[in-house]
Motif scaffolding. Structure first.
Motif, PDB file in Angstrom:
ATOM      1  N   THR A 228      82.145  27.458  76.811  1.00 23.96           N
ATOM      2  CA  THR A 228      83.027  26.602  77.531  1.00 23.96           C
ATOM      3  C   THR A 228      83.201  27.005  78.907  1.00 23.96           C
ATOM      4  O   THR A 228      83.486  26.077  79.767  1.00 23.96           O
ATOM      5  CB  THR A 228      84.339  26.402  76.775  1.00 23.96           C
ATOM      6  OG1 THR A 228      84.848  27.547  77.039  1.00 23.96           O
ATOM      7  CG2 THR A 228      84.352  26.089  75.294  1.00 23.96           C
TER       8      THR A 228
ATOM      9  N   LYS B  15      85.524  28.905  79.861  1.00 24.15           N
ATOM     10  CA  LYS B  15      86.862  28.793  80.114  1.00 24.15           C
ATOM     11  C   LYS B  15      87.507  30.383  79.088  1.00 24.15           C
ATOM     12  O   LYS B  15      86.889  30.549  78.136  1.00 24.15           O
ATOM     13  CB  LYS B  15      87.682  27.628  79.696  1.00 24.15           C
ATOM     14  CG  LYS B  15      87.353  26.586  80.466  1.00 24.15           C
ATOM     15  CD  LYS B  15      88.257  25.239  79.924  1.00 24.15           C
ATOM     16  CE  LYS B  15      87.721  23.999  80.496  1.00 24.15           C
ATOM     17  NZ  LYS B  15      86.615  23.595  80.164  1.00 24.15           N
TER      18      LYS B  15
ATOM     19  N   HIS C  71      90.974  30.266  78.892  1.00 26.71           N
ATOM     20  CA  HIS C  71      92.319  29.755  78.379  1.00 26.71           C
ATOM     21  C   HIS C  71      93.457  30.556  79.052  1.00 26.71           C
ATOM     22  O   HIS C  71      94.352  30.636  78.178  1.00 26.71           O
ATOM     23  CB  HIS C  71      92.286  29.162  77.123  1.00 26.71           C
ATOM     24  CG  HIS C  71      91.714  28.144  76.790  1.00 26.71           C
ATOM     25  ND1 HIS C  71      90.409  28.053  76.345  1.00 26.71           N
ATOM     26  CD2 HIS C  71      91.855  26.615  76.829  1.00 26.71           C
ATOM     27  CE1 HIS C  71      89.897  26.671  76.224  1.00 26.71           C
ATOM     28  NE2 HIS C  71      90.871  26.107  76.295  1.00 26.71           N
TER      29      HIS C  71
ATOM     30  N   SER D  45      95.343  20.185  83.715  1.00 28.61           N
ATOM     31  CA  SER D  45      94.722  19.094  83.938  1.00 28.61           C
ATOM     32  C   SER D  45      93.326  19.375  84.942  1.00 28.61           C
ATOM     33  O   SER D  45      92.190  18.730  84.607  1.00 28.61           O
ATOM     34  CB  SER D  45      95.365  17.676  84.620  1.00 28.61           C
ATOM     35  OG  SER D  45      95.889  18.098  85.656  1.00 28.61           O
TER      36      SER D  45
ATOM     37  N   GLU E 232      90.762  21.593  83.148  1.00 29.11           N
ATOM     38  CA  GLU E 232      90.110  20.625  82.117  1.00 29.11           C
ATOM     39  C   GLU E 232      89.496  19.605  82.685  1.00 29.11           C
ATOM     40  O   GLU E 232      88.837  18.625  81.731  1.00 29.11           O
ATOM     41  CB  GLU E 232      91.172  20.102  80.860  1.00 29.11           C
ATOM     42  CG  GLU E 232      91.914  21.245  80.140  1.00 29.11           C
ATOM     43  CD  GLU E 232      91.079  22.028  79.223  1.00 29.11           C
ATOM     44  OE1 GLU E 232      89.910  21.687  78.733  1.00 29.11           O
ATOM     45  OE2 GLU E 232      91.346  23.136  78.730  1.00 29.11           O
TER      46      GLU E 232
END
Length: 331
Positions: A56, A58, A60, A305, A308
Motif C-alpha cells: 500500500t 502506507k 498508517h 483524507s 487516503e
C-alpha cells in the motif's frame, strides 16, 4: 527473531539501507527496496507491517510536531488526536520541536523519510520551504494553531475573536485599564492577539498596556510572573490582565497573590488560551477556552483524507474555530 543485520545480509545491502527501506524512504532505489522487503518477508521480520508498506505504500501513522507539552493546549491536542487516530486505525508519533527551527527541520526530514504518512505541525515558521516541498512530494502537511504558510492547509483558532470576547467581558465589568501579558510576537498567534488587543483598546479609548516576551521562554509561568511585575510597575492602577495562555495566567496570579492584591476584586485575570490546566490551577482562571476536540478532529480528518487521497482536488483549507468564554474565580 530476525534482525536488521540478518535482512541486510540476505539482501546484500548495509543496515542503514534496510532501515530506510522499511520506513519507506524515497531515497532508496525501488529495486533495492523491493529486494529488502522481500528479504524481510522471507525472514518474517514484522511481516504484517512490511507487507503493508510493500503493498500500500502506507504505514498508517501520522506525525505531530508541537513546541512542547507543558500543561497547555498542545498537551490537550495530542491526547485528543491519539484517541481519534486510534479510532480509524492510525498511530500517532509525537515529536517536540521546543520552538527550535533547526530541531524542527531535523524532525521534518526524518518524518519525510517514510516514518509517517502525513504531518500535523504547530510550526516555528522557519521551515516553510521545506514544509511545502514535503507536501508537494506526497506527504501532506496540516498546520495547527499557527497559520504560518498560506500555501498549506491549516486548522487554527480565531485569536482576534478570543481577545474580543475576553475584552468585552472586562468592559462590561467596567474595567478601565486592561493590560496584556503576551508571548513573543514573532509567533503569529501571539502577534494576532497583540494586534486585536491594541485595536480594541484604541476603539474603547483605553491605554495600551502590553508586555511581550522577547522569545519563547523556558517557563511561561515564570514569564507571566515577571511580566506582571513589569506591568504593575508601569501601570499601578491596572484593573484587569489578559494573559496569552494558562501558564502565564498561573504566573500572573502567583505574583498578584505575593503582592496581596485581591483577585478579582482589585485585578481581574482572563487567559486567552484556556486548556485543561485551567481546571487544575489553585486559582481557577477564567478563560476563553479552545475547543481542542474540534481542532484535533478537523486536523485528523483532513490529514487522513489527504493520505487516503479522498479529497485530491479540494482547495486549500484555512479553518478558524471559535472559542468559548468560561467564567471562573478570577473574573
Amino acid at each position: 527473531m530476525p534482525t536488521l543485520k540478518d535482512i541486510a545480509k540476505l539482501a546484500h545491502v548495509d543496515i542503514s539501507t534496510v532501515s530506510r527501506a522499511l520506513n519507506d524512504s524515497p531515497y532508496v532505489h525501488p529495486n533495492t527496496k523491493k529486494r529488502i522487503l522481500e528479504a524481510a518477508n522471507e525472514l518474517k521480520y514484522h511481516s504484517n507491517s512490511t507487507k503493508e508498506v510493500f503493498t500500500t505504500g502506507k504505514v498508517h501513522a501520522v506525525g505531530i510536531i508541537i513546541p512542547n507539552a507543558k500543561l497547555n493546549i498542545f498537551m490537550d491536542f495530542i491526547q485528543q488526536a491519539e484517541l481519534q487516530a486510534d479510532a480509524v486505525n492510525y498511530d500517532v508519533i509525537v515529536c517536540l520541536s521546543n520552538d527550535d527551527g533547526e530541531k524542527e527541520k531535523r524532525l521534518l526530514q526524518k518524518m519525510r523519510a517514510g516514518l509517517v504518512d502525513g504531518i500535523i505541525i504547530a510550526s516555528t515558521g522557519d521551515n516553510n520551504s521545506l514544509l511545502e516541498d514535503i507536501n508537494s512530494s506526497g506527504t501532506p502537511i496540516v498546520q495547527i494553531f499557527r497559520e504560518v504558510d498560506q500555501n498549506l492547509d491549516s486548522i487554527s483558532i480565531d485569536y482576534s475573536k478570543s481577545v474580543e470576547t475576553a475584552f468585552n467581558v472586562l468592559i462590561e465589568k467596567d474595567c478601565k485599564q486592561i493590560g496584556l501579558v503576551n508571548g513573543p510576537i514573532c509567533d503569529i498567534s501571539y502577534k494576532n492577539k497583540s494586534e486585536a488587543y491594541q485595536r480594541l483598546a484604541t476603539n474603547y479609548d483605553l491605554p495600551i498596556i502590553v508586555q511581550n516576551t522577547k522569545d519563547y521562554p523556558k517557563s511561561f509561568v515564570n514569564a507571566g510572573y515577571n511580566l506582571a511585575k513589569k506591568l504593575l510597575k508601569a501601570s499601578p492602577n491596572i484593573d484587569a490582565i489578559l494573559t496569552a495562555n494558562d501558564p502565564e495566567a498561573l504566573g500572573v496570579t502567583k505574583y498578584l497573590n505575593d503582592q496581596n492584591i485581591p483577585i478579582p476584586e482589585k485585578i481581574k485575570v482572563i487567559s486567552l488560551a484556556g486548556s485543561t490546566l485551567s481546571d487544575l490551577l489553585p486559582i481557577k482562571v477564567s478563560a476563553t477556552v479552545f475547543p481542542i476536540d474540534e481542532v484535533s478532529l478537523h486536523a485528523l480528518s483532513l490529514i487522513i483524507s489527504k493520505v487516503e487521497k479522498l479529497d485530491r482536488d479540494s482547495p486549500l483549507k484555512h479553518l478558524k474555530v471559535n472559542v468559548e468564554y468560561i467564567s471562573r474565580m478570577t473574573c
